[in-house]
Each structure stands twice: as C-alpha cells, then as structure tokens.
Scaffold this active site. Structure first.
Site, PDB file in Angstrom:
ATOM      1  N   ASN A 131       3.006 -12.960   4.546  1.00 59.04           N
ATOM      2  CA  ASN A 131       3.284 -14.246   5.210  1.00 59.04           C
ATOM      3  C   ASN A 131       2.063 -14.921   5.825  1.00 59.04           C
ATOM      4  O   ASN A 131       1.981 -16.146   5.821  1.00 59.04           O
ATOM      5  CB  ASN A 131       4.430 -14.105   6.220  1.00 59.04           C
ATOM      6  CG  ASN A 131       4.097 -13.208   7.376  1.00 59.04           C
ATOM      7  OD1 ASN A 131       3.384 -12.226   7.199  1.00 59.04           O
ATOM      8  ND2 ASN A 131       4.599 -13.532   8.534  1.00 59.04           N
ATOM      9  N   GLU A 229       3.068  -4.029  13.793  1.00 61.22           N
ATOM     10  CA  GLU A 229       3.502  -5.401  14.106  1.00 61.22           C
ATOM     11  C   GLU A 229       4.654  -5.692  13.166  1.00 61.22           C
ATOM     12  O   GLU A 229       4.453  -5.851  11.956  1.00 61.22           O
ATOM     13  CB  GLU A 229       2.360  -6.403  13.876  1.00 61.22           C
ATOM     14  CG  GLU A 229       1.147  -6.199  14.770  1.00 61.22           C
ATOM     15  CD  GLU A 229       1.381  -6.617  16.220  1.00 61.22           C
ATOM     16  OE1 GLU A 229       2.491  -7.056  16.559  1.00 61.22           O
ATOM     17  OE2 GLU A 229       0.434  -6.478  17.009  1.00 61.22           O
ATOM     18  N   CYS A 263       6.736 -14.073  11.847  1.00 64.96           N
ATOM     19  CA  CYS A 263       7.369 -13.064  12.698  1.00 64.96           C
ATOM     20  C   CYS A 263       7.697 -13.636  14.064  1.00 64.96           C
ATOM     21  O   CYS A 263       8.576 -13.137  14.740  1.00 64.96           O
ATOM     22  CB  CYS A 263       6.469 -11.852  12.819  1.00 64.96           C
ATOM     23  SG  CYS A 263       4.801 -12.304  13.303  1.00 64.96           S
ATOM     24  N   GLU A 433      -2.636  -6.190  19.362  1.00 64.70           N
ATOM     25  CA  GLU A 433      -3.839  -6.615  18.652  1.00 64.70           C
ATOM     26  C   GLU A 433      -4.474  -7.764  19.436  1.00 64.70           C
ATOM     27  O   GLU A 433      -3.862  -8.325  20.349  1.00 64.70           O
ATOM     28  CB  GLU A 433      -3.475  -7.087  17.247  1.00 64.70           C
ATOM     29  CG  GLU A 433      -2.835  -5.991  16.420  1.00 64.70           C
ATOM     30  CD  GLU A 433      -2.694  -6.365  14.956  1.00 64.70           C
ATOM     31  OE1 GLU A 433      -1.769  -7.110  14.628  1.00 64.70           O
ATOM     32  OE2 GLU A 433      -3.531  -5.908  14.151  1.00 64.70           O
TER      33      GLU A 433
HETATM   34  P1  NAD Z   1       6.911  -5.293   3.896  1.00 68.39           P
HETATM   35  O1  NAD Z   1       7.223  -4.321   4.973  1.00 68.39           O
HETATM   36  O2  NAD Z   1       7.760  -5.294   2.705  1.00 68.39           O
HETATM   37  O3  NAD Z   1       5.413  -5.109   3.368  1.00 68.39           O
HETATM   38  C1  NAD Z   1       4.311  -5.163   4.211  1.00 68.39           C
HETATM   39  C2  NAD Z   1       3.150  -4.427   3.574  1.00 68.39           C
HETATM   40  O4  NAD Z   1       3.468  -3.030   3.511  1.00 68.39           O
HETATM   41  C3  NAD Z   1       2.825  -4.849   2.144  1.00 68.39           C
HETATM   42  O5  NAD Z   1       1.430  -4.818   1.951  1.00 68.39           O
HETATM   43  C4  NAD Z   1       3.486  -3.764   1.322  1.00 68.39           C
HETATM   44  O6  NAD Z   1       2.878  -3.561   0.070  1.00 68.39           O
HETATM   45  C5  NAD Z   1       3.277  -2.548   2.190  1.00 68.39           C
HETATM   46  N1  NAD Z   1       4.225  -1.459   1.958  1.00 68.39           N
HETATM   47  C6  NAD Z   1       5.498  -1.554   1.496  1.00 68.39           C
HETATM   48  N2  NAD Z   1       6.049  -0.331   1.403  1.00 68.39           N
HETATM   49  C7  NAD Z   1       5.119   0.556   1.823  1.00 68.39           C
HETATM   50  C8  NAD Z   1       5.109   1.976   1.982  1.00 68.39           C
HETATM   51  N3  NAD Z   1       6.171   2.718   1.695  1.00 68.39           N
HETATM   52  N4  NAD Z   1       3.985   2.556   2.456  1.00 68.39           N
HETATM   53  C9  NAD Z   1       2.908   1.807   2.778  1.00 68.39           C
HETATM   54  N5  NAD Z   1       2.856   0.480   2.643  1.00 68.39           N
HETATM   55  C10 NAD Z   1       3.958  -0.165   2.186  1.00 68.39           C
HETATM   56  O7  NAD Z   1       6.892  -6.713   4.631  1.00 68.39           O
HETATM   57  P2  NAD Z   1       6.671  -8.151   3.980  1.00 68.39           P
HETATM   58  O8  NAD Z   1       7.954  -8.527   3.335  1.00 68.39           O
HETATM   59  O9  NAD Z   1       5.416  -8.212   3.211  1.00 68.39           O
HETATM   60  O10 NAD Z   1       6.430  -9.023   5.304  1.00 68.39           O
HETATM   61  C11 NAD Z   1       7.468  -9.572   6.041  1.00 68.39           C
HETATM   62  C12 NAD Z   1       7.702  -8.809   7.330  1.00 68.39           C
HETATM   63  O11 NAD Z   1       6.516  -8.720   8.103  1.00 68.39           O
HETATM   64  C13 NAD Z   1       8.703  -9.475   8.243  1.00 68.39           C
HETATM   65  O12 NAD Z   1       9.620  -8.541   8.736  1.00 68.39           O
HETATM   66  C14 NAD Z   1       7.846 -10.015   9.386  1.00 68.39           C
HETATM   67  O13 NAD Z   1       8.508 -10.186  10.608  1.00 68.39           O
HETATM   68  C15 NAD Z   1       6.783  -8.998   9.476  1.00 68.39           C
HETATM   69  N6  NAD Z   1       5.609  -9.557  10.159  1.00 68.39           N
HETATM   70  C16 NAD Z   1       5.321  -9.154  11.444  1.00 68.39           C
HETATM   71  C17 NAD Z   1       4.233  -9.689  12.126  1.00 68.39           C
HETATM   72  C18 NAD Z   1       3.890  -9.258  13.516  1.00 68.39           C
HETATM   73  O14 NAD Z   1       2.761  -9.448  13.904  1.00 68.39           O
HETATM   74  N7  NAD Z   1       4.790  -8.680  14.276  1.00 68.39           N
HETATM   75  C19 NAD Z   1       3.427 -10.628  11.498  1.00 68.39           C
HETATM   76  C20 NAD Z   1       3.759 -11.025  10.202  1.00 68.39           C
HETATM   77  C21 NAD Z   1       4.840 -10.460   9.540  1.00 68.39           C
END
Ligand code: NAD
Length: 452
Positions: A131, A229, A263, A433
């Site tokens: 995102n 996060e 997020c 962070e």
């Molecule tokens: P996701 O959890 O599907 O993926 C995030 C990352 O993790 C990707 O690079 C993915 O390839 C990797 N990943 C997936 N499975 C993994 C595993 N088993 N082991 C290690 N790495 C793995 O999330 P997304 O769909 O890419 O992003 C959306 C989510 O991120 C939303 O829930 C959003 O709220 C959250 N987000 C949080 C913040 C924050 O700062 N709190 C900021 C931005 C996004």
C-alpha cells in the site's frame, strides 16, 4: 525460475515481468549482508552520515522518476507519489543525523566507570506491504542503516519497482555492496527465510495482522527482535461543538486517501447524535466531490485499488442488505476501480465496523456523549490512529488520552511525520517506528563497567 508480472492497476496493462528471488538466493544475500556488516559498523560516524545524505540526495534527484514508477505500479495519484518519494528522502536525511548522535550513558558507580553503548543488531530484514511501498520501506532501512546494521528488504509481490530502484540508488550514492539489498520475491519464500535464517537478527514487518502474528510466532523460536505495523479500524470522532463544515469537508480525505488502502484510514466516522443528520448532509457533497480517476493526472485525488482480487474483497463489505447512504464517482473502462462509499451499519457487530476494509468504504455511526464516543472508538481489536473534532480543548485532551491508539490528531487527519513516533496499540502492532528514538529499535544496549 519463477517470474511475476507487474500490472498497472489503473489500466490493467502489464508494466514489466520480473524474476522472483529464490530461497537459495535469499540465503546468499543474507550471508552477503552478514559479511558486509563488519565493515559497515566500522565506518566512521561522520562518513556513514555522509553516505546516507548522498543516498537522500540521489533519491531527491530521481524523485520524479520514482513517483512515476509508483503511479504505474501502485496506481497512486501523482501528488501522493511525489510526497512518498520525498518522504524517503526526508527519512534518509533524518537518519543521517543518527550516527553522530547515538549517545550512550555514563552512570555513576563505585570503584570504576560505567558506560553504555548502542550496538547494531547485525542483519535487519524489512518486509513491506503493497500500500505504501516507498515510505514503509524507508522507515525500516533508514534508521537501521544509520545505526550500523545491514539490511535485506522484501517488497510486496505486487509492488516491487520503487524498492528495486531505491536499491540501485543506494549503490550509486556509494553505499557499499551488501549493505542494502532488495530482494523481490514471495512472502512464503523470501519473507519466510528472513524469519527462519539465524543470521537475521530482527524482522521489521508491515502488513496484515494475520501474517504479522505468524511472523511473531516464527521469530519467537530464535528470540528474534520484531517490529510489527499491522491493520487498523480507526475512528474519526466528531462532537457537536466541532467546526462541522470543516470536519465534513475533510472526512473523505481521512479515509479515501490512497483509495482507503491506508492502515491509518479513519474507516469509522462517529458523530454525536444531535448533529448526525446535519453532518451527513454536509458529508454528501464532499464525498461526491472526490476526484476519482487517472492517477497520473495532476488534479486526481483518488486512484484505483491495487488488484482485481482486492477489489472483490472490498466489494464484499457492501452486501445487498447494506444501507448505502451515498457514493462518489468512478471512471468507466479498465482499471480496478471502486467508488467512495458511505454506509450506515445496522449493528456494532456488522463486518464493516469490525474488520479492516482497506478500501474506500466508510461506516458512519451515532454516539450520545463523550464516554459513549470513547467506548465505541475502543470497541475494536485494533488501535492505530484516529481523529477527534471538537472546539473544547479539555475534551480534546480527555478523549485523546481515552482512545487506545498510537497516533491521534485533533481537528486534523495527519498521522505520520518522520520525526514523531508511529505505531499501534493492541493488534495494530508492536513497537514504534520513526521519531526521536527510531534508532533504538535497531540497537542493543550494552553496559560496560571498567574498574579503576
Ligand atoms: P500482507 O500481510 O499480505 O503482506 C505484507 C508483506 O508480507 C508482503 O511483502 C508479503 O509478501 C509478506 N508476507 C506474506 N506472507 C508472509 C509470510 N508467511 N512470511 C513472511 N512474509 C510474508 O499485507 P498486504 O496485503 O501486503 O498489506 C495490507 C496490510 O498491511 C493491511 O492490513 C494494512 O493495514 C497493513 N499496513 C499496516 C501499516 C502500519 O504501519 N500499521 C502500514 C501499511 C499497511
């Protein structure tokens, strides 16, 4: 060899095809990072600072190119994408102040001298979601590099292009080989090796709460440091005494920015009952006025969703029985579009009120008084951000202290500044962070006593 196609979400056209990094290549990169660490931590503080400043300047010189890449890869509006590339530059400049200011303590003791050091951890792995590909990457690698760690970074499968370019710019700026490596690949392959490889001493993960929990469990096996996060379900709380016109005019941007794929999106609007109807009257033209369309156009305020699959997930929150108050617009033709949508839930247990939508859907609910507002705002497993609209300063402070969330804004929707701390309460995350203590998340405190 596995490849992936990078698709422009506004046109559905293939931008490029990339090779994905394998588990064996990930191991090799982690080992290179480990070897590079010995020299990197020995670079004089002033020289490490200078290299980070050069890296920041290289980002600045390529700001427009990075922004255009993000428009094509993630469908971000050009205005947002320029801000995001500028944020990477600023985070690096801020991080460049760290090496010369990583101060320890001298603690009074009997019979000697006691001092503390902030030692680098070693290899730090950063896992980034789709995102905000640029800023979220930089919030990890900037302070981690500054504190003397080497970094391996995995961008999301859908959005690798800007991270790859940032890796090239670091090398061009003179950051030594192996100090900062970008590994486009799958979470289940590259991300998992970050968790299981013993040379990785910390994982910085931003993404879904579901995957975050798995990462935390995996890291526990090696007592590996972890920052998480995760998701959010933030509240925008509007009291009757607020500037209602401003609250209504800005509410769409507090949730629909980046098409709601944020997020910090204020995806629940809580409005004091006495002004509920008036607020909805004011909100309607504001929502209809959000300019949705070609993200490359300067005037566009909202682009498409990231993928067809994600759009289907977002759409699932608006069921045939859902009460839709009104919607904004969306363009015709190709692209993963979804219009800004305002819904009025029937019950506190409605999915749209309890789960993170991560799209342009906002739920509006009434509350009675201050206590009721805080109770509803906290009625969620998340706690990332939120906004409070009131002209009563005492109330603003009481509610700010009452809401269980890491990043609140009063009479505004700002959440993120690189020099203030960012992170979540409850299931929105672990650790912080950015901010003045950013480097301490990437160091171990060592205490040394010297007998005199
Ligand atoms: P996701 O959890 O599907 O993926 C995030 C990352 O993790 C990707 O690079 C993915 O390839 C990797 N990943 C997936 N499975 C993994 C595993 N088993 N082991 C290690 N790495 C793995 O999330 P997304 O769909 O890419 O992003 C959306 C989510 O991120 C939303 O829930 C959003 O709220 C959250 N987000 C949080 C913040 C924050 O700062 N709190 C900021 C931005 C996004």
């Amino acid at each position: 060899m596995t490849t992936t196609q990078v698709v422009n979400p506004a046109t559905e056209q293939v931008v490029t095809t990339l090779e994905l990094v394998s588990a064996a290549e990930t191991d090799a990169a982690i080992e290179r990072a480990q070897r590079a660490g010995a020299d990197w931590r020995a670079v004089a503080p002033g020289d490490r600072a200078r290299l980070l400043r050069r890296f920041a300047e290289a980002v600045d010189a390529n700001l427009e190119q990075l922004a255009q890449l993000e428009v094509a890869n993630a469908g971000h509006t050009i205005g947002n994408a320029r801000w995001e590339a500028g944020n990477v530059r600023d985070v690096l400049h801020f991080a460049a102040g760290i090496p010369e200011r990583l101060l320890g303590n001298q603690i009074p003791v009997a019979g000697g001298v006691d001092i503390t050091f902030h030692e680098p951890l070693g290899v730090v792995a950063v896992i980034v979601p789709w995102n905000f590909p640029m800023p979220i990457a930089a919030w990890g690698f900037g302070p981690a590099l500054a504190a003397g760690n080497t970094v391996v970074l995995k961008p999301a499968e859908l959005t690798p292009l800007t991270a790859i370019r940032l890796g090239e710019l670091a090398l061009e700026a003179g950051v030594p080989e192996g100090v900062f490596q970008v590994l486009p690949g799958k979470g289940s392959v590259v991300g998992q090796r970050f968790v299981t490889h013993p040379a990785v001493r910390k994982v910085v993960f931003t993404g879904s709460t579901e995957v975050g929990k798995e990462i935390m469990a995996g890291c526990a096996r090696q007592v590996k440091r972890v920052t998480l996060e995760l998701g959010g379900k933030s509240a925008n709380i509007i009291f009757a005494d607020a500037d209602l016109e401003r609250a209504a005019a800005t509410a769409p941007y507090g949730v629909f920015d980046n098409a709601g794929q944020d997020c910090c999106a204020r995806s629940r609007i809580l409005v004091q009952r006495s002004v509920f109807d008036r607020f909805l009257e004011l909100l309607e033209p504001a929502v209809r006025g959000v300019r949705v369309g070609d993200p490359a156009a300067e005037s566009t305020e909202m682009g498409p969703l990231i993928s067809a699959a994600h759009r289907a997930r977002v759409a699932s929150f608006v069921e045939p029985s859902t009460k839709v108050a009104f919607t904004g617009t969306q363009p015709d033709g190709p692209g993963f579009w979804y219009p800004p949508t305002v819904v009025l839930p029937d019950a506190p247990s409605d999915r749209v009120l309890t789960e993170e939508v991560f799209g342009p859907v906002v739920a509006v609910v009434p509350f009675e008084d201050e206590a009721d507002a805080v109770r509803i705002a906290n009625d969620t497993e998340y706690g990332l951000s939120g906004s409070i609209w009131t002209n009563d300063v005492g109330r603003a402070l009481r509610v700010s202290r009452g809401v269980e969330a890491g990043n609140l804004s009063v009479n505004s929707h700002s959440s993120v500044r690189y020099w203030t701390p960012f992170g979540g309460f409850k299931q929105s995350g672990l650790g912080r962070e950015l901010g003045p203590d950013a480097a301490l998340a990437f160091t171990e405190t060592k205490n040394v006593f010297i007998a005199t």
